[in-house]
Design a protein around this motif. Structure first.
Motif, PDB file in Angstrom:
ATOM      1  N   SER A 344       1.144  -1.475   0.298  1.00 43.85           N
ATOM      2  CA  SER A 344      -0.303   0.150  -0.481  1.00 43.85           C
ATOM      3  C   SER A 344       0.851   1.422  -0.494  1.00 43.85           C
ATOM      4  O   SER A 344       0.446   2.497  -0.731  1.00 43.85           O
ATOM      5  CB  SER A 344      -0.600  -0.254   1.011  1.00 43.85           C
ATOM      6  OG  SER A 344      -0.904  -0.118   2.367  1.00 43.85           O
ATOM      7  N   ALA A 362      -3.605   6.306  -5.932  1.00 48.14           N
ATOM      8  CA  ALA A 362      -4.864   6.643  -5.276  1.00 48.14           C
ATOM      9  C   ALA A 362      -5.727   7.075  -4.243  1.00 48.14           C
ATOM     10  O   ALA A 362      -6.893   7.145  -3.494  1.00 48.14           O
ATOM     11  CB  ALA A 362      -4.852   8.512  -5.151  1.00 48.14           C
ATOM     12  N   THR A 363      -5.940   5.232  -4.252  1.00 48.46           N
ATOM     13  CA  THR A 363      -6.603   4.523  -4.009  1.00 48.46           C
ATOM     14  C   THR A 363      -6.799   3.799  -2.458  1.00 48.46           C
ATOM     15  O   THR A 363      -7.376   3.458  -2.072  1.00 48.46           O
ATOM     16  CB  THR A 363      -7.831   3.458  -4.889  1.00 48.46           C
ATOM     17  OG1 THR A 363      -6.300   2.364  -4.954  1.00 48.46           O
ATOM     18  CG2 THR A 363      -8.008   3.651  -6.520  1.00 48.46           C
ATOM     19  N   PHE A 365      -4.656   4.286   1.435  1.00 53.25           N
ATOM     20  CA  PHE A 365      -3.445   4.524   2.307  1.00 53.25           C
ATOM     21  C   PHE A 365      -2.965   4.365   3.586  1.00 53.25           C
ATOM     22  O   PHE A 365      -3.548   3.427   3.641  1.00 53.25           O
ATOM     23  CB  PHE A 365      -3.266   6.607   2.283  1.00 53.25           C
ATOM     24  CG  PHE A 365      -4.890   6.099   3.271  1.00 53.25           C
ATOM     25  CD1 PHE A 365      -4.316   6.564   4.862  1.00 53.25           C
ATOM     26  CD2 PHE A 365      -6.172   6.591   2.572  1.00 53.25           C
ATOM     27  CE1 PHE A 365      -5.938   6.699   5.368  1.00 53.25           C
ATOM     28  CE2 PHE A 365      -7.132   7.156   3.242  1.00 53.25           C
ATOM     29  CZ  PHE A 365      -6.729   7.179   4.409  1.00 53.25           C
ATOM     30  N   GLU A 427      -8.476   1.493   2.221  1.00 53.06           N
ATOM     31  CA  GLU A 427      -8.629   1.028   0.718  1.00 53.06           C
ATOM     32  C   GLU A 427     -10.218   1.658   0.011  1.00 53.06           C
ATOM     33  O   GLU A 427     -10.834   1.716   1.732  1.00 53.06           O
ATOM     34  CB  GLU A 427      -8.603  -1.057   0.713  1.00 53.06           C
ATOM     35  CG  GLU A 427      -7.951  -1.257   0.609  1.00 53.06           C
ATOM     36  CD  GLU A 427      -7.707  -2.909   0.539  1.00 53.06           C
ATOM     37  OE1 GLU A 427      -8.421  -2.925  -0.888  1.00 53.06           O
ATOM     38  OE2 GLU A 427      -7.530  -3.772   1.197  1.00 53.06           O
ATOM     39  N   CYS A 442     -10.795  10.564  -5.030  1.00 54.84           N
ATOM     40  CA  CYS A 442      -9.337  10.118  -4.181  1.00 54.84           C
ATOM     41  C   CYS A 442      -7.523  10.743  -3.810  1.00 54.84           C
ATOM     42  O   CYS A 442      -7.031  11.083  -3.339  1.00 54.84           O
ATOM     43  CB  CYS A 442      -8.831   8.594  -4.515  1.00 54.84           C
ATOM     44  SG  CYS A 442     -10.937   7.070  -4.596  1.00 54.84           S
ATOM     45  N   ALA A 443      -7.283  11.154  -5.378  1.00 51.75           N
ATOM     46  CA  ALA A 443      -6.436  12.434  -5.448  1.00 51.75           C
ATOM     47  C   ALA A 443      -6.382  13.179  -4.798  1.00 51.75           C
ATOM     48  O   ALA A 443      -5.474  13.671  -4.757  1.00 51.75           O
ATOM     49  CB  ALA A 443      -6.092  11.399  -6.835  1.00 51.75           C
ATOM     50  N   ARG A 447      -7.392  14.328   0.270  1.00 54.13           N
ATOM     51  CA  ARG A 447      -6.186  13.852   0.758  1.00 54.13           C
ATOM     52  C   ARG A 447      -6.077  15.724   2.114  1.00 54.13           C
ATOM     53  O   ARG A 447      -5.411  15.378   2.758  1.00 54.13           O
ATOM     54  CB  ARG A 447      -5.400  14.809  -0.867  1.00 54.13           C
ATOM     55  CG  ARG A 447      -5.477  13.211  -0.970  1.00 54.13           C
ATOM     56  CD  ARG A 447      -3.807  13.017  -1.725  1.00 54.13           C
ATOM     57  NE  ARG A 447      -3.115  12.089  -2.535  1.00 54.13           N
ATOM     58  CZ  ARG A 447      -2.137  11.395  -3.306  1.00 54.13           C
ATOM     59  NH1 ARG A 447      -1.030  12.177  -3.057  1.00 54.13           N
ATOM     60  NH2 ARG A 447      -2.536  10.784  -3.618  1.00 54.13           N
ATOM     61  N   VAL A 454      -2.388  10.846   7.800  1.00 52.33           N
ATOM     62  CA  VAL A 454      -2.320   9.890   6.674  1.00 52.33           C
ATOM     63  C   VAL A 454       0.073   9.627   7.052  1.00 52.33           C
ATOM     64  O   VAL A 454      -0.084  10.329   6.950  1.00 52.33           O
ATOM     65  CB  VAL A 454      -1.616  10.508   5.265  1.00 52.33           C
ATOM     66  CG1 VAL A 454      -1.138   9.786   4.436  1.00 52.33           C
ATOM     67  CG2 VAL A 454      -4.039  10.111   5.003  1.00 52.33           C
ATOM     68  N   TRP A 457       0.441   7.068   0.689  1.00 54.63           N
ATOM     69  CA  TRP A 457      -0.654   6.805  -0.403  1.00 54.63           C
ATOM     70  C   TRP A 457       0.012   5.864  -1.203  1.00 54.63           C
ATOM     71  O   TRP A 457       1.459   6.720  -1.264  1.00 54.63           O
ATOM     72  CB  TRP A 457      -1.199   8.349  -0.372  1.00 54.63           C
ATOM     73  CG  TRP A 457      -2.155   9.365  -0.314  1.00 54.63           C
ATOM     74  CD1 TRP A 457      -2.517  10.409   0.687  1.00 54.63           C
ATOM     75  CD2 TRP A 457      -3.405   9.286  -0.436  1.00 54.63           C
ATOM     76  NE1 TRP A 457      -2.648  10.744   1.023  1.00 54.63           N
ATOM     77  CE2 TRP A 457      -4.198  10.165   0.949  1.00 54.63           C
ATOM     78  CE3 TRP A 457      -4.113   8.348  -0.571  1.00 54.63           C
ATOM     79  CZ2 TRP A 457      -4.953  10.084   1.267  1.00 54.63           C
ATOM     80  CZ3 TRP A 457      -5.757   8.212  -0.694  1.00 54.63           C
ATOM     81  CH2 TRP A 457      -5.979   9.150   0.235  1.00 54.63           C
ATOM     82  N   GLN A 458      -0.410   5.078  -1.665  1.00 54.12           N
ATOM     83  CA  GLN A 458      -0.110   4.347  -2.554  1.00 54.12           C
ATOM     84  C   GLN A 458       0.408   5.117  -3.035  1.00 54.12           C
ATOM     85  O   GLN A 458      -0.156   5.826  -4.062  1.00 54.12           O
ATOM     86  CB  GLN A 458      -1.127   3.268  -2.681  1.00 54.12           C
ATOM     87  CG  GLN A 458      -0.990   2.175  -4.304  1.00 54.12           C
ATOM     88  CD  GLN A 458      -1.941   1.384  -4.138  1.00 54.12           C
ATOM     89  OE1 GLN A 458      -2.540   1.097  -3.252  1.00 54.12           O
ATOM     90  NE2 GLN A 458      -2.063   1.449  -5.817  1.00 54.12           N
ATOM     91  N   ASP A 460       3.301   6.709  -3.303  1.00 51.85           N
ATOM     92  CA  ASP A 460       4.497   7.902  -3.249  1.00 51.85           C
ATOM     93  C   ASP A 460       5.045   7.221  -2.471  1.00 51.85           C
ATOM     94  O   ASP A 460       4.918   6.166  -2.603  1.00 51.85           O
ATOM     95  CB  ASP A 460       3.298   8.854  -2.429  1.00 51.85           C
ATOM     96  CG  ASP A 460       2.396   9.658  -2.601  1.00 51.85           C
ATOM     97  OD1 ASP A 460       2.362   9.852  -4.140  1.00 51.85           O
ATOM     98  OD2 ASP A 460       1.485  10.692  -1.791  1.00 51.85           O
TER      99      ASP A 460
END
Length: 472
Positions: A344, A362-363, A365, A427, A442-443, A447, A454, A457-458, A460
Motif C-alpha cells: 500500500s 491514490a485508492t 493509503f 482501501e 481519491c487523488a 487528501r 495519513v 498514499w499508495q 507515493d
C-alpha cells in the motif's frame, strides 16, 4: 526461483521452501506442479505432510483477459473460507513480479473421473464418495459458496481414498447475486449443468449444485452420463425435460434419490438436509470431523520474500476477521499483514497487482491511527465534502454524493484494515458514478482533510518504513 541439486543429478527448481517436481496438469492460464515442502521433509515429514501441489499462474496472461484477475482473487478467498476434510486445502499464496504461486494440498489418488472411466463403481463405493461430496457441498453452501462446476474431473482422491472437491474457479459468493437474489452467469460443464442455468433467467447457485450432484451420482452408479448426445441442442432438450433412463442394476433406494435430485423445478429438488435423511445416503454414513476454526496468526511486520515476491494473505482463516455485536456495531476491524502494508505504501514493492483493479493510483493509503479514529475521520471529511454516510458491515464506510455527477451520483466505500494498534490500511472502492469523479475524489478531494492521519498514499514515495514499522 533458485535451482538446487547434487552433482550428477538433475537440478530442481526451488521456490522458497518448496522443491518443484513433475508437471501434473496445465490450463490456459496456469500450470500445476507436484512439489515437496522441504521444511516438512527436513523434519522427517513424508507423504502427505511434505507433498503439495503448486499452481503457477502467469500474471501478464491474466491481465490480458478481462475479469480473470478478480476471478483468481475470488477463488483464493473462497478456498480459504471452505476448509473442510473433503475440500482441497490451500496452504499459502506466494507471488513474484511475473507469477502467482498457489500452494495447495496434494491429492495423490488423482481424479475420481479416472476411476469412473474404467467402469461404474459398486454401490457401496459410489455411496461413500457421494456422502463425502454432499458433506463438502453442504459445508460450502453454509458458507455462502456455490461451486457451479461439480463433476468427477473436479473431485480428487487423497492417498487414503478420501474425496476432495477442487477447482473453485467458477464458484460464486453472495455478493455476485443480482437485485433479484439470483446468479445469472451461465457457466459450468454442459452435461452437468442444471436446466435453470441453461435457461438464462437467473438461478440459485446452491440448488444448481444439487442437480450436478445428482448427475455425479448417476455417473458413479451407471458409468455413463444421464444426458448425452452429440448435438448440444438435443442434449439440452433432454436436460430441460429430465429425460433419462436408470439401468436395472441400480437399487430402488438409489433410483429414488437420483429422481429427487434430477428435478427440473429447482424449488422441488431435494435439499442437502433431505438428501442426508434418505435411507440410501444414511447407510454407513460417518460425518467428517471438522477441524476447529483456524486462528489468524499473530500480526507480524516482517514479510518473507521468495523469488523477489511475497506472501499474499488477506488474513482470513475459517472465519472473517470482523465481528459484530447484537446492535450491529463492529467490534474488530479486518487485519492486514505486512505484505499488504508494504504494497500500500509503494508501487515499487507492489506485487499484489494481480489482485487489484487496474486503476490503483491514490485508492489506498496507510494511516498512523487506530481503526476507530480512521473511520471517524473519514466520516468527518466526507460530510464536509457533502456526502451522505452509511456504516457497512465490518469497518466499512459508504460515502455517497448528494449532488449528481457526470454519470450519476458518486458512491465510494472505504474499508479499514488493521495492521497494528495504531497502524491501518484504508482501501477506497468505486461503487457508483463516473470513474473520473472517483479518481478526483481519491487523488484530490479527500487528501487535505486526511493529512493529519495519513502515513503514505499508495504510489507515493514511502516514509522510512524500517523505523516506522519497528515502532508500530
Amino acid at each position: 526461483m533458485a535451482r538446487s541439486g547434487r552433482e550428477g543429478e538433475e537440478r530442481k527448481l526451488v521456490l522458497g521452501k518448496y522443491e518443484l517436481g513433475r508437471l501434473l496438469g496445465q490450463g490456459t492460464f496456469a500450470k500445476v506442479y507436484y512439489a515437496r515442502d522441504l521444511s516438512a521433509a527436513g523434519t522427517g515429514g513424508t507423504g502427505s505432510s511434505s507433498s503439495v501441489a503448486i499452481k503457477v499462474i502467469d500474471k501478464a496472461r491474466l491481465r490480458r483477459t478481462e475479469g480473470m484477475m478478480e476471478q483468481l482473487r475470488r477463488e483464493i478467498s473462497i478456498m480459504r473460507m471452505v476448509r473442510h476434510p473433503n475440500v482441497v486445502g490451500i496452504r499459502e499464496v506466494l507471488a513474484s513480479r511475473s507469477r502467482v504461486f498457489v500452494v495447495m494440498e496434494y491429492a495423490r489418488g488423482g481424479e475420481l473421473f479416472a476411476k469412473v472411466a474404467r467402469g461404474r463403481l459398486t454401490e457401496d463405493h459410489a455411496r461413500r464418495y457421494f456422502q463425502q461430496l454432499v458433506a463438502a457441498v453442504g459445508f460450502c453452501h453454509r458458507r455462502g459458496v456455490a461451486h457451479r462446476d461439480l463433476k468427477p474431473e473436479n473431485l480428487l482422491l487423497d492417498e487414503d481414498g478420501r474425496l476432495k472437491v477442487t477447482d473453485f474457479g467458477l464458484a460464486a459468493l453472495p455478493e455476485q447475486l443480482r437485485h433479484d437474489g439470483l446468479l445469472h452467469t451461465q457457466c459450468g460443464t454442459p452435461a452437468y449443468v442444471a436446466p435453470e442455468v441453461l435457461r438464462k433467467r437467473g438461478y440459485d447457485g446452491a440448488r444448481a449444485d444439487l442437480w450436478s450432484c445428482g448427475v455425479v451420482l448417476y455417473v458413479l452408479l451407471c458409468g455413463f452420463l444421464p444426458f448425452q448426445h452429440d448435438n448440444y441442442v438435443k442434449m439440452y432438450q433432454k436436460i430441460f425435460k429430465a429425460d433419462y433412463q436408470v439401468p436395472p442394476w441400480v437399487s430402488g433406494d438409489a433410483r429414488r434419490l437420483i429422481a429427487r435430485l434430477l428435478v427440473v423445478d429447482p424449488a422441488k429438488r431435494a435439499s442437502i438436509a433431505e438428501i442426508m435423511c434418505t435411507p440410501w445416503f444414511r447407510k454407513g454414513f460417518v460425518p467428517p470431523a471438522l477441524s476447529p476454526p483456524v486462528t489468524p496468526p499473530k500480526k507480524r511486520l516482517d514479510a518473507g520474500d521468495d523469488d523477489g515476491g511475497a506472501l499474499f494473505d488477506t488474513g482470513g482463516g475459517d472465519d472473517d476477521n470482523s465481528s459484530s455485536n447484537s446492535a450491529g456495531t463492529t467490534t474488530s476491524p479486518r487485519s492486514c499483514n505486512a505484505f499488504q502494508l508494504i504494497s500500500s505504501m509503494s508501487s515499487g514493492f507492489d506485487l499484489s497487482g494481480l489482485f487489484e483493479n487496474e486503476q490503483k493510483a491514490a485508492t489506498v493509503f496507510t494511516a498512523r491511527a487506530p481503526a476507530a479514529t480512521v473511520v471517524e475521520k473519514l466520516e468527518s471529511v466526507a460530510r464536509a465534502l457533502g456526502f451522505e454516510i452509511t456504516r457497512g458491515k465490518g469497518w466499512k464506510v459508504r460515502m455517497e454524493a448528494k449532488a449528481e455527477g457526470t454519470n450519476g451520483r458518486l458512491a465510494v466505500t472505504a474499508e479499514v484494515l488493521e495492521v497494528a494498534v495504531d497502524v491501518a490500511v484504508v482501501e477506497f472502492a468505486h461503487d457508483a458514478g463516473d470513474a473520473l469523479d472517483f479518481n478526483k475524489f481519491c487523488a484530490v478531494d479527500v487528501r487535505p482533510g486526511l493529512a493529519e492521519i495519513v502515513w503514505a498514499w499508495q504510489g507515493d514515495s514511502p516514509p522510512a518504513p524500517a523505523a516506522a514499522v519497528g515502532t508500530a
